[in-house]
Motif scaffolding. Structure first.
Motif, PDB file in Angstrom:
ATOM      1  N   PRO A 102       0.640  -0.980   0.227  1.00  0.00           N
ATOM      2  CA  PRO A 102      -0.019  -0.373  -0.128  1.00  0.00           C
ATOM      3  C   PRO A 102       1.117   1.105   0.196  1.00  0.00           C
ATOM      4  O   PRO A 102       0.985   2.406  -0.612  1.00  0.00           O
ATOM      5  N   PHE A 103       2.189   1.237   0.477  1.00  0.00           N
ATOM      6  CA  PHE A 103       2.834   2.422   0.763  1.00  0.00           C
ATOM      7  C   PHE A 103       3.183   2.935  -0.749  1.00  0.00           C
ATOM      8  O   PHE A 103       3.671   3.709  -0.931  1.00  0.00           O
ATOM      9  N   LEU A 104       3.753   1.702  -1.286  1.00  0.00           N
ATOM     10  CA  LEU A 104       4.651   2.045  -3.015  1.00  0.00           C
ATOM     11  C   LEU A 104       3.810   1.896  -4.035  1.00  0.00           C
ATOM     12  O   LEU A 104       3.915   2.950  -4.603  1.00  0.00           O
ATOM     13  N   ILE A 105       2.124   1.754  -3.635  1.00  0.00           N
ATOM     14  CA  ILE A 105       1.246   2.632  -4.260  1.00  0.00           C
ATOM     15  C   ILE A 105       1.006   3.824  -3.983  1.00  0.00           C
ATOM     16  O   ILE A 105       0.561   4.852  -4.566  1.00  0.00           O
ATOM     17  N   LEU A 106       1.211   4.362  -2.934  1.00  0.00           N
ATOM     18  CA  LEU A 106       0.868   5.801  -2.652  1.00  0.00           C
ATOM     19  C   LEU A 106       2.226   7.246  -3.198  1.00  0.00           C
ATOM     20  O   LEU A 106       1.909   7.819  -3.221  1.00  0.00           O
ATOM     21  N   ALA A 107       3.443   5.968  -3.161  1.00  0.00           N
ATOM     22  CA  ALA A 107       4.402   6.781  -3.395  1.00  0.00           C
ATOM     23  C   ALA A 107       4.133   6.502  -4.811  1.00  0.00           C
ATOM     24  O   ALA A 107       4.792   8.210  -5.617  1.00  0.00           O
ATOM     25  N   GLY A 112       7.321   9.882  -7.063  1.00  0.00           N
ATOM     26  CA  GLY A 112       6.921   9.292  -8.576  1.00  0.00           C
ATOM     27  C   GLY A 112       7.318   7.721  -9.059  1.00  0.00           C
ATOM     28  O   GLY A 112       7.394   7.783  -8.442  1.00  0.00           O
ATOM     29  N   LYS A 113       6.880   7.789  -9.901  1.00  0.00           N
ATOM     30  CA  LYS A 113       6.244   6.518 -10.652  1.00  0.00           C
ATOM     31  C   LYS A 113       8.099   5.446 -10.818  1.00  0.00           C
ATOM     32  O   LYS A 113       8.220   4.362 -10.553  1.00  0.00           O
ATOM     33  N   LYS A 114       8.918   6.834 -10.831  1.00  0.00           N
ATOM     34  CA  LYS A 114      10.543   5.818 -10.909  1.00  0.00           C
ATOM     35  C   LYS A 114      10.676   5.193 -10.141  1.00  0.00           C
ATOM     36  O   LYS A 114      12.158   4.189  -9.480  1.00  0.00           O
ATOM     37  N   PHE A 115      10.499   6.451  -9.037  1.00  0.00           N
ATOM     38  CA  PHE A 115      10.980   6.006  -6.877  1.00  0.00           C
ATOM     39  C   PHE A 115       9.735   4.615  -6.833  1.00  0.00           C
ATOM     40  O   PHE A 115      10.599   4.307  -5.904  1.00  0.00           O
ATOM     41  N   ALA A 116       8.667   4.505  -7.379  1.00  0.00           N
ATOM     42  CA  ALA A 116       7.916   3.856  -6.993  1.00  0.00           C
ATOM     43  C   ALA A 116       8.878   2.560  -7.366  1.00  0.00           C
ATOM     44  O   ALA A 116       8.462   1.356  -6.875  1.00  0.00           O
ATOM     45  N   VAL A 120       9.807  -0.602  -5.676  1.00  0.00           N
ATOM     46  CA  VAL A 120       9.070  -2.604  -5.878  1.00  0.00           C
ATOM     47  C   VAL A 120      10.120  -2.886  -5.756  1.00  0.00           C
ATOM     48  O   VAL A 120      10.611  -4.598  -5.356  1.00  0.00           O
ATOM     49  N   ILE A 121      11.577  -3.031  -6.522  1.00  0.00           N
ATOM     50  CA  ILE A 121      12.711  -3.891  -7.507  1.00  0.00           C
ATOM     51  C   ILE A 121      13.119  -4.124  -5.421  1.00  0.00           C
ATOM     52  O   ILE A 121      13.719  -5.120  -4.987  1.00  0.00           O
ATOM     53  N   ALA A 122      13.506  -2.998  -4.815  1.00  0.00           N
ATOM     54  CA  ALA A 122      14.558  -2.571  -3.642  1.00  0.00           C
ATOM     55  C   ALA A 122      13.894  -4.571  -2.437  1.00  0.00           C
ATOM     56  O   ALA A 122      14.231  -4.937  -2.146  1.00  0.00           O
ATOM     57  N   ILE A 123      12.807  -3.753  -2.342  1.00  0.00           N
ATOM     58  CA  ILE A 123      11.541  -4.488  -1.438  1.00  0.00           C
ATOM     59  C   ILE A 123      11.401  -5.595  -1.424  1.00  0.00           C
ATOM     60  O   ILE A 123      11.881  -6.838  -1.246  1.00  0.00           O
ATOM     61  N   ALA A 124      11.468  -6.564  -3.194  1.00  0.00           N
ATOM     62  CA  ALA A 124      11.177  -7.379  -3.842  1.00  0.00           C
ATOM     63  C   ALA A 124      12.467  -8.574  -3.607  1.00  0.00           C
ATOM     64  O   ALA A 124      12.873  -9.285  -2.921  1.00  0.00           O
TER      65      ALA A 124
END
Length: 323
Positions: A102-107, A112-116, A120-124
């Motif tokens: 949910p936090f990444l969707i908010l990001a 910005g999309k690039k940051f999100a 996602v890559i980092a958390i995965a």
């Protein structure tokens, strides 16, 4: 340069020119600057992802080498995941993804999309590291677990942020709420963690919650040391011969306000003074990697100074997410 890599750069450059509806055939004068930009993006991306990779392994070491085997928790999304891992049968890797989603969707709307996407890559990647990498259990001493578990976790979070991403999504929520309400990012994070530690005291024990606070403080101080805060504002001064191109980049591509000072060089060619515009803008630490990349595309010799901004009032600061 490797011929295959050179051909790949040319193909990518042609695709970018095609997207801009540039007339075909493309001349060398048109292709060369685009290739130079791609090289800058590539070198910066390598550096940023190197920060993220080292950060993920550091955070994984803090989690599996200290906190997880001893049933400790931390603050933020990682703390929520550790708390749920203690009371459910789900693995920590799965919980890290579910809690942060949910936090990444908010990001995507907040930063910005690039940051999100990078987050996602980092958390995965962190979820995979936690699930598959077997770290040794370092100690069973509770004080050492709290201090050094927090240190390695904070080091990982800080390095990931230096790479332009997060591995703990509560920072994104804190940034979002701080813009909507009259409270600081630090206050939001404090409130979130008070709730987490209260649940930790109820579900586990008061002693565990107290050690979790110590872990959180250790991690927070380490993050401060690595990146000087989550949403810290930086005053950036840019001096360049290509100041007009940089101004357009800051205002149109990064969509940030800036101020132009009329400057005079104190030490020019043969000791003669010369006039030039000086660009001043305010951004956050999370946006710095993107700014460096874009400046290097225009002028690698640009002189950039950065200072910490302690407080802000008025102006147009971060009204829109980065493209």
């Amino acid at each position: 340069m490797n011929p295959l890599f050179g051909k790949l750069l040319v193909d990518i450059a042609k695709q970018r020119l095609k997207a801009k509806h540039a007339p075909i055939p493309y001349t060398e004068k048109e292709i060369t600057p685009v290739i130079d930009n791609i090289k800058v993006e590539f070198s910066h991306a390598i550096k940023e992802y190197l920060f993220i990779i080292i950060g993920v392994f550091s955070a994984g070491f803090g989690l599996k080498g200290f906190l997880l085997p001893n049933h400790f928790i931390d603050g933020g999304a990682t703390g929520i995941s550790l708390l749920l891992q203690n009371i459910t049968s789900l693995s920590l890797g799965v919980l890290l993804l579910l809690v942060n989603l949910p936090f990444l969707i908010l990001a995507t709307q907040t930063i910005g999309k690039k940051f999100a996407i990078k987050s996602v890559i980092a958390i995965a990647f962190l979820a995979l590291v936690v699930h598959f990498v077997n770290y040794p259990t370092i100690t069973e001493d509770k004080l050492l677990i709290a201090v050094f578990g927090g240190f390695f976790l904070g080091l990982g979070i800080g390095l990931a942020m230096r790479g332009g991403s997060v591995i703990d999504g509560t920072e994104v929520l804190a940034i979002y709420l701080s813009r909507k309400m009259s409270i600081t990012v630090g206050d939001v994070l404090l409130l979130i963690n008070i709730v987490i530690f209260s649940f930790g005291a109820y579900v586990l024990s008061i002693e565990t919650a107290l050690y979790a606070i110590l872990t959180y403080l250790s991690a927070a101080k380490t993050v401060d040391f690595v990146v000087d805060g989550v949403e810290e504002y930086l005053g950036i001064t840019i001096i360049s011969e290509k100041h007009e191109e940089i101004r357009i980049m800051v205002t149109e591509k990064l969509r940030r306000a800036c101020t132009i000072y009329a400057g005079k060089g104190g030490f020019g060619v043969n000791g003669k003074n010369y006039d030039k515009d000086i660009i001043y803008t305010v951004m956050t630490r999370l946006e710095l990697a993107k700014l460096y990349t874009e400046i290097d595309k225009i002028d690698k010799k640009a002189f950039v100074t950065i200072g910490i901004v302690k407080d802000l009032k008025g102006g147009m600061i971060k009204r829109k997410p980065l493209k």
